[in-house]
Design an enzyme around this catalytic site. Structure first.
Site, mmCIF file in Angstrom:
data_model
loop_
_atom_site.group_PDB
_atom_site.id
_atom_site.type_symbol
_atom_site.label_atom_id
_atom_site.label_comp_id
_atom_site.label_asym_id
_atom_site.label_seq_id
_atom_site.Cartn_x
_atom_site.Cartn_y
_atom_site.Cartn_z
ATOM 1 N N ARG A 59 -10.785 -5.661 6.484
ATOM 2 C CA ARG A 59 -10.330 -5.986 5.134
ATOM 3 C C ARG A 59 -8.934 -6.605 5.165
ATOM 4 O O ARG A 59 -8.141 -6.327 6.063
ATOM 5 C CB ARG A 59 -10.349 -4.760 4.221
ATOM 6 C CG ARG A 59 -9.366 -3.657 4.618
ATOM 7 C CD ARG A 59 -8.134 -3.634 3.730
ATOM 8 N NE ARG A 59 -7.195 -2.601 4.158
ATOM 9 C CZ ARG A 59 -6.185 -2.827 4.955
ATOM 10 N NH1 ARG A 59 -5.967 -4.029 5.448
ATOM 11 N NH2 ARG A 59 -5.340 -1.850 5.282
ATOM 12 N N LYS A 61 -5.678 -6.963 2.530
ATOM 13 C CA LYS A 61 -5.145 -6.502 1.254
ATOM 14 C C LYS A 61 -5.069 -7.669 0.264
ATOM 15 O O LYS A 61 -4.732 -8.788 0.644
ATOM 16 C CB LYS A 61 -3.746 -5.903 1.420
ATOM 17 C CG LYS A 61 -3.705 -4.507 2.003
ATOM 18 C CD LYS A 61 -2.275 -4.002 2.029
ATOM 19 C CE LYS A 61 -2.163 -2.612 2.614
ATOM 20 N NZ LYS A 61 -2.788 -1.588 1.773
ATOM 21 N N HIS A 136 -4.387 4.945 15.774
ATOM 22 C CA HIS A 136 -3.871 3.789 15.035
ATOM 23 C C HIS A 136 -3.108 2.864 15.971
ATOM 24 O O HIS A 136 -2.223 3.302 16.705
ATOM 25 C CB HIS A 136 -2.924 4.241 13.916
ATOM 26 C CG HIS A 136 -3.627 4.801 12.723
ATOM 27 N ND1 HIS A 136 -3.094 4.770 11.447
ATOM 28 C CD2 HIS A 136 -4.829 5.402 12.588
ATOM 29 C CE1 HIS A 136 -3.936 5.331 10.596
ATOM 30 N NE2 HIS A 136 -4.995 5.736 11.276
ATOM 31 N N GLU A 155 -3.627 -4.034 11.751
ATOM 32 C CA GLU A 155 -3.761 -2.597 11.988
ATOM 33 C C GLU A 155 -5.192 -2.302 12.431
ATOM 34 O O GLU A 155 -6.147 -2.711 11.775
ATOM 35 C CB GLU A 155 -3.445 -1.788 10.732
ATOM 36 C CG GLU A 155 -3.544 -0.277 10.979
ATOM 37 C CD GLU A 155 -3.393 0.551 9.718
ATOM 38 O OE1 GLU A 155 -2.491 1.397 9.673
ATOM 39 O OE2 GLU A 155 -4.183 0.337 8.782
ATOM 40 N N ALA A 167 -12.219 11.437 6.636
ATOM 41 C CA ALA A 167 -11.201 10.556 6.055
ATOM 42 C C ALA A 167 -11.687 9.930 4.748
ATOM 43 O O ALA A 167 -10.909 9.777 3.796
ATOM 44 C CB ALA A 167 -10.815 9.457 7.049
#
Length: 239
Positions: A59, A61, A136, A155, A167
């Site tokens: 994705r 943002k 991460h 990320e 999560a």
């Protein structure tokens, strides 16, 4: 004196063009990472007759979401500042069956010479206080644009199916209760996170038994961190 509409449009157009290019870089960076993961999947399946990747979700943002983060961090609305301060504009989430798969995928991904590690957080070895577990990575990917190469931060989150299920539930509750999850629910969530961790450990043991191997790779995380610190990236002293 108020500017007329044609003058306003002339001023807006360069900013709009710059913003479009800015967002395009992140979309292209995700394509680069998707290609690398796809190639990695095929290689591992061919060599090991087993594909550790169960799902890949990407994705970018939205401008609105970026603006909200700019405001929450209290940084100026400058594309250069945003590029330096906000590292999760482009995101990839990789889901695996086993914990050891997480370290195998991350190690293989980081072996690629055009990828630079910007940050590394092991929330599997060191879970967050609420029970959250995941690996991460902030990695930098070169993207070829018409006017040169842009180095774009992406990320990457790598987690097991159990970690991902937990999560997803925590995220829904976080939004439902407007970031203030009631104490008794938060307590149950931490217990659920522990149960998920125990399940992952049991599944890993079953896998090892099925492979009839006595070599328990519980040190995979330590080996990965050592490899990164020695060859690719110096871990922060606070890690």
């Amino acid at each position: 004196m108020t500017q007329d509409i044609p003058t306003q449009l002339k001023e807006i157009k360069p900013l709009k063009t710059e913003l479009s290019k800015f967002m395009m870089c992140y979309k292209f960076a995700l394509k680069e990472i998707e290609t690398k993961i796809n190639q990695l999947e095929q290689e591992l399946e061919y060599v090991n007759e087993y594909n550790p990747v169960k799902q890949v979700v990407t994705r970018v943002k939205s401008p609105q979401s970026i603006l909200r983060k700019v405001n929450s961090k209290g940084i100026p609305f400058s594309l250069d500042v945003i590029r330096e301060e906000i590292h999760d504009i482009a995101g990839v989430r990789i889901t695996c069956l086993f914990t050891d798969d997480i370290y195998e995928i991350s190690r293989k991904l980081l072996m690629q010479k055009d990828i630079k590690v910007v940050d590394y957080k092991n929330y599997i070895k060191y879970p967050k206080q609420n029970g959250y577990r995941s690996l991460h990575l902030i990695i930098q990917v070169p993207v070829l644009m018409s006017d040169g190469i842009e180095y774009v931060n992406v990320e990457v989150q790598i987690r097991t199916v159990a970690m991902d299920y937990w999560a997803s539930l925590e995220h829904k509750l976080y939004n439902k209760y407007n970031k203030e999850i009631p104490f008794h629910i938060a307590l149950e969530l931490r217990e659920a996170a522990h149960s998920a961790a125990v399940l992952d450990e049991k599944m890993e043991r079953l896998r090892l038994e099925m492979e009839e191997s006595d070599e328990i790779s519980g040190t995979e995380a330590d080996l990965l961190e050592l490899w990164i610190s020695n060859d690719k990236f110096q871990l922060p002293s606070s890690f």
